[in-house]
Design a protein around this motif. Structure first.
Motif, PDB file in Angstrom:
ATOM      1  N   LYS A 178       0.813  -1.216   0.000  1.00 34.83           N
ATOM      2  CA  LYS A 178       0.000   0.000   0.000  1.00 34.83           C
ATOM      3  C   LYS A 178       0.849   1.269   0.000  1.00 34.83           C
ATOM      4  CE  LYS A 178      -0.790   0.218   5.011  1.00 34.83           C
ATOM      5  NZ  LYS A 178      -1.828   0.176   6.055  1.00 34.83           N
ATOM      6  N   ASP A 179       2.121   1.153   0.411  1.00 38.62           N
ATOM      7  CA  ASP A 179       2.990   2.333   0.383  1.00 38.62           C
ATOM      8  C   ASP A 179       3.441   2.686  -1.025  1.00 38.62           C
ATOM      9  OD1 ASP A 179       3.027   3.053   3.024  1.00 38.62           O
ATOM     10  OD2 ASP A 179       4.612   1.628   3.540  1.00 38.62           O
ATOM     11  N   ASN A 203      -7.675  -7.026  -6.576  1.00 34.35           N
ATOM     12  CA  ASN A 203      -7.671  -6.799  -5.129  1.00 34.35           C
ATOM     13  C   ASN A 203      -8.567  -7.790  -4.406  1.00 34.35           C
ATOM     14  OD1 ASN A 203      -5.805  -4.781  -4.912  1.00 34.35           O
ATOM     15  ND2 ASN A 203      -7.289  -3.166  -5.353  1.00 34.35           N
ATOM     16  N   SER A 259      -3.713  -8.309   2.023  1.00 28.41           N
ATOM     17  CA  SER A 259      -4.196  -7.897   3.345  1.00 28.41           C
ATOM     18  C   SER A 259      -3.210  -8.315   4.438  1.00 28.41           C
ATOM     19  CB  SER A 259      -5.599  -8.448   3.608  1.00 28.41           C
ATOM     20  OG  SER A 259      -5.557  -9.841   3.796  1.00 28.41           O
ATOM     21  N   GLU A 313      -3.318  -5.639   7.442  1.00 25.80           N
ATOM     22  CA  GLU A 313      -4.745  -5.491   7.738  1.00 25.80           C
ATOM     23  C   GLU A 313      -5.314  -6.752   8.355  1.00 25.80           C
ATOM     24  OE1 GLU A 313      -6.090  -4.669   3.829  1.00 25.80           O
ATOM     25  OE2 GLU A 313      -5.244  -2.648   3.823  1.00 25.80           O
ATOM     26  N   ASP A 314      -4.622  -7.849   8.143  1.00 26.26           N
ATOM     27  CA  ASP A 314      -5.155  -9.126   8.613  1.00 26.26           C
ATOM     28  C   ASP A 314      -3.973 -10.008   9.010  1.00 26.26           C
ATOM     29  OD1 ASP A 314      -6.967 -11.088   9.208  1.00 26.26           O
ATOM     30  OD2 ASP A 314      -8.001 -10.978   7.278  1.00 26.26           O
ATOM     31  N   PRO A 367       0.466   7.300  -1.473  1.00 25.75           N
ATOM     32  CA  PRO A 367       1.322   7.547  -0.321  1.00 25.75           C
ATOM     33  C   PRO A 367       2.796   7.621  -0.734  1.00 25.75           C
ATOM     34  CG  PRO A 367       0.561   5.285  -0.331  1.00 25.75           C
ATOM     35  CD  PRO A 367      -0.095   5.952  -1.485  1.00 25.75           C
ATOM     36  N   LYS A 368       3.581   8.329   0.039  1.00 27.36           N
ATOM     37  CA  LYS A 368       5.041   8.448  -0.112  1.00 27.36           C
ATOM     38  C   LYS A 368       5.495   9.091  -1.413  1.00 27.36           C
ATOM     39  CE  LYS A 368       6.581   5.677   3.405  1.00 27.36           C
ATOM     40  NZ  LYS A 368       6.809   4.437   3.998  1.00 27.36           N
ATOM     41  N   TYR A 389      -3.593   7.127   4.344  1.00 29.83           N
ATOM     42  CA  TYR A 389      -3.660   6.358   3.104  1.00 29.83           C
ATOM     43  C   TYR A 389      -5.014   6.628   2.468  1.00 29.83           C
ATOM     44  CZ  TYR A 389       0.424   3.669   4.573  1.00 29.83           C
ATOM     45  OH  TYR A 389       1.671   3.288   4.953  1.00 29.83           O
ATOM     46  N   GLN A 394      -5.888   3.496   0.330  1.00 29.16           N
ATOM     47  CA  GLN A 394      -5.503   2.172   0.787  1.00 29.16           C
ATOM     48  C   GLN A 394      -6.057   1.851   2.164  1.00 29.16           C
ATOM     49  OE1 GLN A 394      -3.218   4.436  -0.486  1.00 29.16           O
ATOM     50  NE2 GLN A 394      -3.522   3.483  -2.469  1.00 29.16           N
ATOM     51  N   LYS A 440      -9.638  -0.749  -7.898  1.00 33.24           N
ATOM     52  CA  LYS A 440     -10.100  -2.084  -8.302  1.00 33.24           C
ATOM     53  C   LYS A 440     -10.973  -2.716  -7.219  1.00 33.24           C
ATOM     54  CE  LYS A 440      -7.178  -3.032 -12.063  1.00 33.24           C
ATOM     55  NZ  LYS A 440      -6.074  -2.095 -12.016  1.00 33.24           N
ATOM     56  N   GLY A 474     -10.755  -2.570  -4.098  1.00 30.31           N
ATOM     57  CA  GLY A 474     -10.077  -2.867  -2.834  1.00 30.31           C
ATOM     58  C   GLY A 474      -9.934  -1.624  -2.003  1.00 30.31           C
ATOM     59  N   GLN A 515      -9.826  -4.907   0.260  1.00 32.20           N
ATOM     60  CA  GLN A 515     -10.795  -5.821   0.867  1.00 32.20           C
ATOM     61  C   GLN A 515     -12.238  -5.376   0.645  1.00 32.20           C
ATOM     62  OE1 GLN A 515      -9.758  -7.798   4.496  1.00 32.20           O
ATOM     63  NE2 GLN A 515      -8.062  -6.394   4.792  1.00 32.20           N
TER      64      GLN A 515
END
Lengths: 438, 279, 296
Positions: free
Chosen positions: A252-253, A401, A410, A415-416, C132-133, C150, C153, C239, C241, C243
């Motif tokens: 995610k970064d 995703n 995740s 996240e999980d 991010p970043k 985020y 995200q 997309k 996400g 989750q």
């Protein structure tokens, strides 16, 4: 309501009667419809057609290229199949082979191959057999034109700067982590890492490649999702690169850029993905830094070297009126009529003469001699994860995703928990698999 | 007076702010179109294009136009969008006039059905629609992209109903007393009153067809029929991605819409001014 | 209205002639696919075989899928956020650009830019801004010492970020619609209110907004419709996400139809979407009766 529908239907029929345009090819002339999806190959395809038509004046080839975006290619191909009107020769995703073979939409090529004495002198028989494995057929059902493998890309400049030897096929996963640790650097000392040892996420060509490298399987014999010991070991290793070893960033970064911009931008020293990235990296990296490509190291539980890879293949329509012409043309398009520079960099051609030619290793461009790897792949043991509904459980394309890829992400994104995500993935994926494999 | 002046300044500042926020991403797109591929994602972030005013600054544009035939795609998109939008501004006022001013059996039903179709995202009906177009023999023609929107525009019909309803009934009464036919009332009295809406609908119709992706992808499979949106997909495939070319092409794809917008805006403004004169 | 009919100013056929093209378009190109999609929602169809009807199986599967309720919730949240955001910003912008200022045409065009830019390009650009970043916004915020969340995200924020981008993209559209409405308000009425000594605020709330109500009703309906058309943005940015946090009914329809080739099931989701949209429309028209009757 009923009346209105009737009126609408009558109108529809009337309009369609007008719209029918009849055009039949003149006698003696054979027209072959050839469908492909890769628009970047448009020029190559035209060159193939021109060369072929020059020596076969009675054959005309119509190439239709439909992009995969929006599922356009697969949708239209499926509708053509349902209408019993498939193009004579077409490309098909490995992920669809099994479904299509089951219904009988892939022409049985055994007869044509038996008649063709030299076919396996020209093409790698192993690749033909591999297609059978993916399609789960006992007959040859497709002509592979290339084999796609997943490999390890690395930034030679970064390895040199850190004084570490380049990765090679004898590396263990410990070697990999050790190198990745040394390559994870906060260059400007601001407390944030700006060069990572590795970057990867849940995408099939990355997470699943590590599973295969450890001889792991995700789907058991009963066609249910049940990662075996080796697969779990690999997935723990893969996720620990981010969570424990901290040699790779959380996915995610990195979302400000597309996954395949991170290695070319010098943000990570090592990267695993499909071999076709060679082609893309050549244009993106240019002369910015030196890079190489090698095998993904075998995992600690691997008994032998498995390569995560799959065939790109052509299929003949079961209903084609010209099977002999189509067969002749498809051999030409899959290899016979190609030169080494017409094969996408980083894909292994199925045609022996191309792979064995000196031009296959293009010494004018990066990664120079490392391209030998793709020649070696010709004798590899290839493994895939393809099943029916593969893109649904894997999480591919618009669904990247979701499914397995979403579950791995995740974990990587914190996240999980590993067990929590795997349990969720197992339930979700088995719901899908039990639908297609009752 | 002082107060009024200061409020004008506040308005101006707000407008500039809104305009900047709206246009910033586009400016970045333009800037990117003058960058080489390796600079777009380089760090620290570069907002200023590295190729601007240097040799080869038009390289991306040249590639997009010559190697990817964007000229042809633009023409195809223009043809489709223009005809579809043209149909909308003729057919919609007709239907709206009937719905707004006439009472006839079936009116409520047809109106309700039309409104329902307004709500349906294309993904819902696209597969049955594809079969329909296939049965009509319209695959690989522009017809599936033009005819449906030419014939019926739920949005436009809906829009003109509210416009026509808002036109003072005194005008209508006068025309009826003069003995004008229904068609004359529509085209001579009502339609001229709605130029701003006609222009607005034309922009919307043109734009929606211009930016449509899913339908062209499914219906047009020959390179010579490709539209701009299909052209854009060629820069991001499974095997390659070129951001410089994609964003260059995106800039090119917006230009014709800007022209159409400016052209139509004139009518919106003129309408406002003529209203002012009348007032 | 009713007494006008007595004049007989048109023949019985005139309305049918006027709506004829619309009728053809409606029945052939809209209703046939819609009815087919409804029938298909009771089938199992992967496109390559013929559809097999399976009764209510799809609906049962859908309603027992916990993800479906998440997706439905997301859809409703986006819809509310989008309709409110789009209308408020659209009206504010319309009021702003309805002033006579030099260069106003340029500003209007600038604000309209996001509307005409293709959603995919908009998605890519915003991804680059919000990332991010290495994103542009994060970079700017870091300079003033703020750590950005985020945006796309974080499952808690992502949905609202997507809504924001959609509102950003479409506000200019509602601005134009409101602007057309504002300009159709006769200047006499506004001038009369000025003469009467109404303050600008009174003028806005007592005169302009009530007189705009047919336009507002129109914009409201259009905004509801547009609220569901966010597939391209979601595809380009998240997309669906992380989750399922940004998965919507439309995205789900797409993924099931074109990635999984579960066409029957996709149509089932589509018809749930239709039910949602249909009920919103009904509410809308019920409201119209009391709210936006055209001024006679």
């Amino acid at each position: 309501m009923k009346k209105l529908l009737t009126i609408a239907l009558v109108a529809l029929i009337a309009v369609s009667a007008f719209a029918q345009g009849a055009s039949e090819a003149s006698k003696g002339q054979v027209t072959l419809e050839w469908w492909t999806w890769d628009a970047t190959m448009a020029d190559t395809n035209n060159a193939i057609i021109a060369a072929y038509e020059a020596t076969h004046p009675n054959v005309k080839i119509n190439n239709t290229i439909i992009p995969t975006d929006g599922g356009a290619y697969a949708t239209q191909l499926a509708i053509m199949a349902q209408q019993k009107n498939l193009p004579d020769v077409f490309t098909i995703s490995s992920g669809n082979l099994e479904d299509w073979a089951e219904i009988g939409y892939l022409r049985n090529l055994d007869e044509l191959i038996a008649k063709d004495k030299t076919i396996f002198d020209q093409f790698y028989k192993g690749m033909f057999d591999a297609v059978k494995d993916v399609a789960k057929t006992d007959y040859y059902c497709a002509i592979p034109f290339a084999y796609v493998s997943c490999d390890l890309f690395y930034n030679k400049d970064m390895f040199d700067a850190a004084g570490i030897a380049y990765p090679n096929e004898n590396w263990t996963w410990d070697d990999f982590v050790k190198a990745a640790k040394a390559l994870t650097i906060d260059k400007n000392g601001d407390g944030e890492i700006d060069q990572w040892g590795y970057y990867g996420y849940g995408r099939y060509a990355e997470a699943q490649a590590w599973v295969i490298a450890n001889n792991g399987t995700l789907i058991n014999d009963k066609m249910r999702f049940e990662p075996d010991k080796n697969a779990l070991e690999a997935l723990h290793f893969f996720t620990d690169l981010v969570l424990k070893d901290k040699v790779a960033p959380m996915p995610k970064d990195m979302t400000a850029m597309k996954y395949n911009n991170i290695f070319p931008n010098g943000l990570c020293a090592m990267f695993v993905d499909g071999g076709w990235q060679v082609n893309d990296f050549r244009s993106k990296i240019g002369d910015k830094f030196r890079w190489g490509v090698t095998r993904i190291p075998n995992g600690p539980s691997a008994k032998e070297t498995w390569t995560f890879g799959w065939p790109d293949s052509y299929v003949l329509s079961p209903t084609t009126a010209h099977p002999d012409e189509a067969w002749d043309f498809v051999k030409f398009a899959a290899g016979g009529g190609l030169s080494a520079d017409q094969v996408m960099g980083g894909k292994l051609s199925a045609y022996k003469a191309i792979v064995e030619s000196p031009e296959f290793i293009d010494m004018t461009q990066q990664p120079y001699g490392d391209m030998e790897l793709f020649r070696e792949h010709a004798n590899d043991k290839f493994m895939t994860t393809y099943t029916k509904s593969w893109s649904e459980w894997t999480g591919y394309g618009a669904a990247e995703n979701m499914g397995f890829a979403g579950a791995v992400d995740s974990i990587l994104n914190g996240e999980d928990s590993f067990d929590g995500a795997m349990k969720k993935a197992t339930d979700g994926i088995n719901k899908i698999l039990s639908r297609v494999y009752p | 007076m002082v107060k009024k002046k200061s409020s004008k300044w506040i308005i101006l500042v707000l407008i500039i702010l809104a305009a900047f926020i709206s246009i910033f991403p586009f400016l970045w797109m333009v800037s990117t179109s003058f960058m080489s591929e390796d600079v777009i994602f380089s760090l620290p972030i570069q907002l200023w294009p590295n190729k601007l005013f240097k040799a080869g600054m038009w390289e991306n544009y040249k590639t997009v136009i010559s190697k990817y035939s964007f000229g042809l795609y633009t023409w195809n998109s223009f043809l489709i969008s223009f005809l579809a939008a043209l149909g909308q501004i003729v057919v919609c006022p007709m239907a709206s006039f009937a719905f707004a001013k006439m009472r006839f059996p079936g009116r409520r039903w047809i109106y309700a059905l039309l409104l329902m179709t307004l709500m349906i995202p294309v993904q819902v009906i696209i597969i049955p629609e594809y079969y329909l177009m296939m049965k009509l023999g319209w695959i690989n023609t522009f017809l599936p992209l033009i005819i449906p929107s030419f014939l019926s525009g739920a949005l436009g019909t809906f829009m003109f109903i509210s416009v026509f309803e808002a036109i003072p009934s005194a005008m209508f009464d006068a025309a009826v007393i003069d003995g004008a036919s229904a068609y004359k009332i529509l085209w001579r009295v009502y339609f001229p009153q709605a130029t701003a809406s006609v222009a607005t609908l034309f922009i919307i119709g043109f734009m929606n067809n211009w930016n449509d992706l899913l339908r062209p992808l499914l219906y047009l499979n020959k390179a010579k029929l490709y539209t701009v949106t299909i052209g854009l997909t060629r820069f991001q495939t499974e095997y390659t991605s070129s951001w410089a070319l994609l964003l260059t092409a995106s800039v090119l794809s917006v230009l014709p819409l800007i022209i159409v917008y400016i052209f139509c805006q004139r009518y919106i403004i003129e309408n406002q001014m003529s209203a002012g004169v009348k007032g | 209205m009713a007494e006008k009919q007595k004049f007989k100013w048109h023949s019985w056929a005139t309305p049918y002639i006027l709506i004829f093209p619309t009728l053809i378009g409606l029945f052939v190109f809209r209703l046939i696919p819609i009815v087919s999609s409804f029938v298909l929602s009771f089938s199992n169809w992967n496109l390559i075989k013929d559809p097999v009807f399976n009764g209510l199986e799809n609906y049962k599967e859908l309603f027992s899928d916990p993800d479906f309720w998440v997706i439905l919730g997301n859809t409703l949240k986006i819809t509310v956020g989008y309709v409110v955001g789009g209308m408020v910003f659209g009206l504010l912008l319309a009021l702003l650009v309805n002033n006579k200022i030099r260069g106003m045409n340029f500003f209007r065009a600038a604000i309209y830019m996001p509307v005409i830019t293709s959603s995919v390009a908009v998605g890519i650009v915003w991804l680059r801004i919000l990332g991010p970043k290495y994103g542009i916004l994060d970079y700017l915020l870091k300079m003033v010492g703020i750590t950005a969340p985020y945006w796309l995200q974080d499952p808690k924020i992502a949905l609202w970020t997507v809504t924001f981008v959609q509102v950003w993209k479409m506000s200019g559209y509602y601005m134009i619609l409101f602007l057309a409405g504002l300009q159709s308000i006769s200047t006499d009425v506004i001038e009369a209110s000025v003469v009467d000594g109404a303050s600008p605020r009174q003028r806005l709330f007592r005169v302009i907004i009530p007189m705009l109500s047919p336009t507002t009703f129109f914009v409201f309906t259009v905004a509801i419709m547009d609220a569901f058309k966010n597939f391209e943005l979601i595809y380009a940015m998240t997309k669906g996400g992380p989750q399922n946090a940004t998965n919507t009914l439309v995205y789900s329809v797409y993924v099931n139809a074109f990635s999984y080739f579960r066409v029957g099931y996709a149509e089932t989701i589509a018809w749930v979407l239709m039910a949602v949209v249909g009920s919103l429309t009904l509410v809308n028209f019920y409201v119209k009766k009391y709210w936006a009757q055209p001024l006679e």
